[in-house]
Scaffold this motif. Structure first.
Motif, short mmCIF file in Angstrom:
data_model
loop_
_atom_site.label_atom_id
_atom_site.label_comp_id
_atom_site.label_asym_id
_atom_site.label_seq_id
_atom_site.Cartn_x
_atom_site.Cartn_y
_atom_site.Cartn_z
N LYS A 162 0.84 -1.20 0.00
CA LYS A 162 0.00 0.00 0.00
C LYS A 162 0.87 1.25 0.00
N VAL A 163 0.33 2.32 -0.54
CA VAL A 163 1.02 3.60 -0.53
C VAL A 163 1.01 4.14 0.90
N THR A 164 2.20 4.52 1.38
CA THR A 164 2.28 5.05 2.74
C THR A 164 2.47 6.55 2.76
N ASN A 165 3.05 7.12 1.71
CA ASN A 165 3.26 8.56 1.63
C ASN A 165 3.66 8.91 0.20
N TRP A 166 3.38 10.13 -0.21
CA TRP A 166 3.81 10.55 -1.54
C TRP A 166 3.81 12.07 -1.63
N MET A 167 4.63 12.56 -2.56
CA MET A 167 4.75 13.99 -2.78
C MET A 167 4.94 14.23 -4.27
N ILE A 168 3.91 14.73 -4.91
CA ILE A 168 3.97 15.09 -6.33
C ILE A 168 3.38 16.49 -6.46
#
Length: 448
Positions: free
Chosen positions: A126-132
């Motif tokens: 699963k995605v735990t964190n992101w920055m776009i």
């Protein structure tokens, strides 16, 4: 008789409740594979299982993976640390459309057991964190040095440092990583012992040609200076055995790693290792390095001049060794993927990709040290096999490979055929051809 009948009924009932696809997938989990799909610019995963009937791969998508516009953005390099994957996102507008990174919990946990470790697959990835966003500097390169993730923020002339722990602990994506200035243009990086970073400048000519910014980290934070290679166009950096290596337009350069930041610019002598010249008298170069124990490995040259090169980084005065691997018209040799196989065999895998006829793509395996004496002087091509097609468009659509746990097999992606193959490292036979959706490219395998 009654017990036998009951057993059969229960067996049938369990099989029906699991469904035919689940029953087919039963077997030992060899590895958890993650691969990029260039068609959708997403990350996909599957548990590679092996039973008496062979290999199976239950392909799935990553839930809540952020939307990426395939016409404007693409996934770039990815790496992993402590069960966490980090994937770079690049756009076609120098970062003004939206770029950054995505962190994914693999659901795989490594448990140390003395001199080895075991992996358990406890959760769904699963995605735990992101920055776009428009302020991430359009990364093209994503590295891991030790436990540090290092992201090149090209459009911001700097780089970002993070770790699996900092990403997991951060209350927001903004707090997960630290930005530092250093490098310029298309930045490549080497980080040594979390104490010093070397960030390259791409400038081919001018005052900043060959420039490398040396940036203090940890206890050295705030200290900086710059050094210069004799030629510019720097693309490629790595560290090994207390040295740092760079890839300018002529040969390879190296310096001792300044982990205490005790030097100034004028104190550093940059060593230069020429790679020879091509048929037009142009110096040979490389663009990317791989590390295997104390050796730095890379490719150089084209067509008849193509070669696999290596440097023993532990040597006081490093030199370059090479093995000629001529390629055919239209072929280019990929950067090597190096690994230690079963029996401690040191191998390099490369793809000879044919832009004119990708149906003729092949992979080569080189035994780097056949007599196991620690020297690569007797390196030899172990074999070559025909593989599926690439689907090259710019920097995308290339084959990739990942050695599997046990180190007896390797998984490779065939972007043009939409498949992942399992290849034996013992005899280079294809053990399985597994079809997947889309265009599989970059690949990572977790497990053991």
């Amino acid at each position: 008789m009654i017990k036998t009948t009951i057993y059969r009924v229960l067996t049938i009932a369990i099989a029906c409740s699991l469904g035919p696809s689940t029953v087919l997938a039963q077997g030992r989990t060899v590895a958890r594979l993650f691969w990029q799909d260039d068609t959708t610019a997403t990350l996909r995963w599957g548990d590679l299982k092996k039973s008496a009937d062979g290999f199976t791969l239950n392909e799935s998508s990553i839930e809540e993976f952020p939307d990426v516009d395939v016409s404007e953005q693409s996934l770039v390099q990815m790496t992993h640390s402590d069960g966490l994957l980090l994937v770079g996102v690049h756009d076609q507008s120098e970062g003004s459309f939206g770029s950054g990174w995505v962190a994914i919990e693999s659901g795989a946990i490594e448990e140390p057991h003395g001199d080895h470790s075991h992996w358990k697959f406890t959760d769904t990835p699963k995605v735990t964190n992101w920055m776009i966003d428009k302020d991430q500097g359009n990364p093209a390169h994503v590295y891991r040095y030790g436990k540090s993730f290092v992201i090149a923020n090209d459009a911001k002339n700097g780089f970002t440092l993070a770790s699996a722990q900092s990403i997991r602990d951060a209350k927001s994506a903004e707090l997960a990583a630290t930005f530092l200035p250093g490098g310029n243009g298309h930045i490549t990086l080497a980080v040594v012992e979390n104490q010093v970073a070397y960030a390259t400048w791409i400038a081919p000519v001018g005052d900043d040609s060959g420039r490398v910014d040396v940036v203090g980290l940890g206890a050295n934070a705030g200290k900086t200076y710059s050094i210069h290679c004799p030629t510019g166009g720097l693309h490629g950096a790595t560290t090994n055995s207390g040295k740092v290596f760079f890839a300018p337009s002529d040969g390879v350069c190296w310096v001792p790693a300044d982990t205490s930041m005790a030097f100034a610019s004028e104190d550093v002598t940059v060593g230069h290792l020429p790679l020879g010249k091509d048929a037009n008298d142009k110096p040979l170069r490389t663009g990317a390095f791989a590390n295997l124990n104390n050796h730095v490995v890379f490719t150089s040259g084209k067509q008849a001049e193509t070669r696999l090169c290596w440097i023993d980084a532990s040597a006081t005065s490093p030199t370059v060794g090479h093995l000629m691997i001529p390629t055919e018209q239209g072929e280019s040799l990929s950067s090597p993927i190096v690994f230690e196989a079963s029996g401690r065999k040191q191998l390099a895998m490369m793809f000879a990709e044919n832009s004119e006829s990708p149906e003729n793509d092949r992979t080569l395996i080189v035994d780097l040290d056949p007599n196991a004496d620690g020297s690569f002087a007797d390196a030899a091509v172990k074999g070559s096999i025909a593989i599926g097609r690439s689907a090259i468009q710019g920097h995308s659509g290339h084959h990739d490979a990942a050695v599997l746990p046990g180190r007896r097999q390797v998984a490779i992606t065939n972007p043009g055929d939409g498949s992942i193959w399992i290849v034996s490292l013992a005899d280079l036979t294809v053990a399985a051809k597994l079809n997947v959706e889309g265009t599989p490219t970059r690949l990572t395998a977790l497990g053991g």
